[in-house]
Design an enzyme around this catalytic site. Structure first.
Site, PDB file in Angstrom:
ATOM      1  N   SER A   1       0.860  -1.178   0.000  1.00 24.68           N
ATOM      2  CA  SER A   1       0.000   0.000   0.000  1.00 24.68           C
ATOM      3  C   SER A   1       0.896   1.227   0.000  1.00 24.68           C
ATOM      4  O   SER A   1       1.790   1.340   0.847  1.00 24.68           O
ATOM      5  CB  SER A   1      -0.893  -0.013   1.244  1.00 24.68           C
ATOM      6  OG  SER A   1      -1.856   1.007   1.149  1.00 24.68           O
ATOM      7  N   GLU A   2       0.680   2.168  -0.951  1.00 22.02           N
ATOM      8  CA  GLU A   2       1.690   3.211  -1.155  1.00 22.02           C
ATOM      9  C   GLU A   2       1.764   4.219  -0.006  1.00 22.02           C
ATOM     10  O   GLU A   2       2.694   5.003   0.053  1.00 22.02           O
ATOM     11  CB  GLU A   2       1.513   3.905  -2.505  1.00 22.02           C
ATOM     12  CG  GLU A   2       0.186   4.562  -2.748  1.00 22.02           C
ATOM     13  CD  GLU A   2      -0.772   3.671  -3.528  1.00 22.02           C
ATOM     14  OE1 GLU A   2      -0.706   2.429  -3.382  1.00 22.02           O
ATOM     15  OE2 GLU A   2      -1.605   4.220  -4.263  1.00 22.02           O
ATOM     16  N   ASN A   3       0.804   4.198   0.913  1.00 19.45           N
ATOM     17  CA  ASN A   3       0.949   5.068   2.082  1.00 19.45           C
ATOM     18  C   ASN A   3       1.927   4.494   3.101  1.00 19.45           C
ATOM     19  O   ASN A   3       2.218   5.144   4.103  1.00 19.45           O
ATOM     20  CB  ASN A   3      -0.411   5.346   2.735  1.00 19.45           C
ATOM     21  CG  ASN A   3      -1.121   4.090   3.170  1.00 19.45           C
ATOM     22  OD1 ASN A   3      -1.138   3.085   2.464  1.00 19.45           O
ATOM     23  ND2 ASN A   3      -1.694   4.131   4.348  1.00 19.45           N
TER      24      ASN A   3
ATOM     25  N   SER B   1       8.252   3.884   0.364  1.00 22.56           N
ATOM     26  CA  SER B   1       7.190   3.191  -0.334  1.00 22.56           C
ATOM     27  C   SER B   1       7.295   3.416  -1.844  1.00 22.56           C
ATOM     28  O   SER B   1       7.220   2.482  -2.641  1.00 22.56           O
ATOM     29  CB  SER B   1       5.835   3.672   0.178  1.00 22.56           C
ATOM     30  OG  SER B   1       4.799   2.973  -0.450  1.00 22.56           O
TER      31      SER B   1
END
Lengths: 218, 233
Positions: free
Chosen positions: A46-48, A88
């Site tokens: 998840s890019e967060n 990320s």
């Protein structure tokens, strides 16, 4: 019958292999997580800033500090990890994520994708989409074959503002499965009950029907 | 005296922020936003602020609160879709907006923290984001030259911090917070738990105190959730 959203997601889940790191976009791509075959293990990025997205929490487990990129509350799988947003996107840029599944408004027959902006409408921003499409090794698009007015979304070239150039590898729509090749969209599978003529009629970009074209198996 | 970075509260931490300041604001959506400092900026009433922040909050929380009080001149963000007042001000021309790909946004902060003047990123090549920007080719692939952000302040929220300014973040509330904490000229940090130096394990510090100028014990965190998704047992 054309594929519904869950069937598109289920078909895409067959692209997943044991041990893959996978990034799923918002919308139909998120549904892919529900169809991961039981005999393989994948890890969702998840890019967060997390690897190893688990299922939604129970009421008791809800934690405001633990969300996915869609801002939904989630849990962390055993063996998962947290990191900052720079790292990320670092792992995305460095090509560490094996498969990225995204939604799109338009895909061109050379693999260009448009999925972030409709001029004249409220612009919400590209989020991480431009970063993902610029770097991901294997981008699969999940979308409807035509828009609400019936216009093809598989085009000779994108008409909407571009998100990334020549990056899409495969498109799964309600009508079938299409690989991006130098000759254009290569139809390898068609949805049950959908004819090749219908696919031809609804595909505006260059289209080639595979010699081995077959019905989508779910 | 020495390395004590502690200030009394949010009001003291933001007291020298003036109109037209450029501020990095940590958080992803509403996750990990510096709630106390936002409240203090509203109370202080500074205007024409430029925020570098992934999102713009929602109508009644986060940066959205400062849009309502018309304190924001410009937003530099990657995704701003959750906010009706934002949309109104954008369409009426009251608010200036620069949309930046999320990875580019955070890496331009990282560049400031690491002392790089610019980065090379493939994100946005061939798109309107590339307009007017230098393109460099390395090993056959094009990259945009994107400059490090220069912010007067960064304001972030950490989970635990010590009096020397060492910081630890919780779960996905780390997001932009740890990077931004290292990237502003003056770095302001509010923490859920402030402890004396020496109490945090030095092996697990996410941001070393050298980057932090002011730290304070926050209070009354609402920690609002945007999408509360749950499963039954």
């Amino acid at each position: 019958m054309a594929l519904d959203k869950n069937q598109i997601a289920k078909r895409i889940s067959r692209e997943l292999k044991d041990g893959m790191y996978v990034n799923l976009g918002i919308g139909i791509p998120t549904l892919v997580a529900n169809f991961v075959p039981e005999d393989i293990e994948i890890e969702l990025q998840s890019e967060n800033g997390m690897l190893g997205i688990g299922p939604f929490p129970t009421e008791e487990e809800v934690d405001a500090d633990l969300i996915n990129a869609g801002k939904q509350t989630v849990t962390l799988r055993t063996g998962g990890s947290y990191f900052d947003s720079a790292l990320s996107f670092g792992m995305i840029r460095a090509g560490k994520v094996d498969i990225t599944v995204l939604g799109a408004m338009e895909v061109a027959d050379n693999g260009d994708i448009a999925n972030w902006k409709v001029p004249g409408k409220m612009v919400k921003g590209m989020g991480g989409a431009m970063d993902l499409v610029a770097s991901a090794k294997n981008i699969i698009v999940a979308m409807q074959h035509t828009d609400k007015a019936g216009n093809s979304k598989l085009l000779p070239e994108c008409t909407l503002p571009i998100t990334g150039l020549k990056c899409v590898k495969k498109v799964v729509t309600d009508l079938g499965v299409f690989e991006i090749t130098p000759e254009g969209f290569l139809c390898t599978e068609y949805a049950p009950g959908v004819t090749i003529d219908e696919i031809k009629a609804k595909t505006a970009g260059r289209l080639v029907i595979s010699d081995q074209v077959k019905e989508v198996q779910l | 005296m020495g390395f004590n970075k502690v200030v009394a509260n949010a009001e003291e931490a933001v007291q020298d922020i003036r109109d037209n300041a450029v501020i990095m604001l940590g958080g992803f959506g509403l996750c990990g936003i510096p709630e106390n400092s936002i409240t203090a900026l509203i109370k202080k009433g500074v205007k024409d602020l430029t925020f570098i922040s992934n999102n713009a909050g929602v109508d009644d929380f986060g940066i959205g609160l400062m849009l309502k009080t018309r304190q924001v001149k410009k937003m530099i963000a990657s995704y701003v879709g959750e906010n009706a007042e934002f949309e109104r001000q954008l369409l009426s021309g009251e608010l200036e907006v620069e949309l930046v790909p999320q990875g580019t946004l955070v890496t331009r902060c990282m560049a400031a923290a690491y002392g790089f003047p610019a980065i090379f990123t493939p994100a946005g090549v061939g798109t309107e984001v590339a307009e007017g920007k230098e393109v460099r080719n390395f090993k056959g692939k094009d990259y945009l030259v994107e400059e490090a952000f220069e912010a007067d302040y960064s304001i972030v929220k950490a989970w635990k911090g010590d009096t020397a300014g060492n910081l630890i973040f919780n779960k996905t509330a780390r997001n932009f917070n740890s990077v931004m904490a290292m990237a502003g000229k003056i770095s302001i940090v509010e923490v859920e738990e402030l402890v004396p130096a020496g109490q945090l394990d030095p092996n697990f510090i996410h941001v070393p105190g050298i980057y932090v100028h002011r730290i304070f014990q926050g209070s009354n965190y609402e920690k609002r959730i945007e999408q509360r998704t749950v499963r039954s047992k």
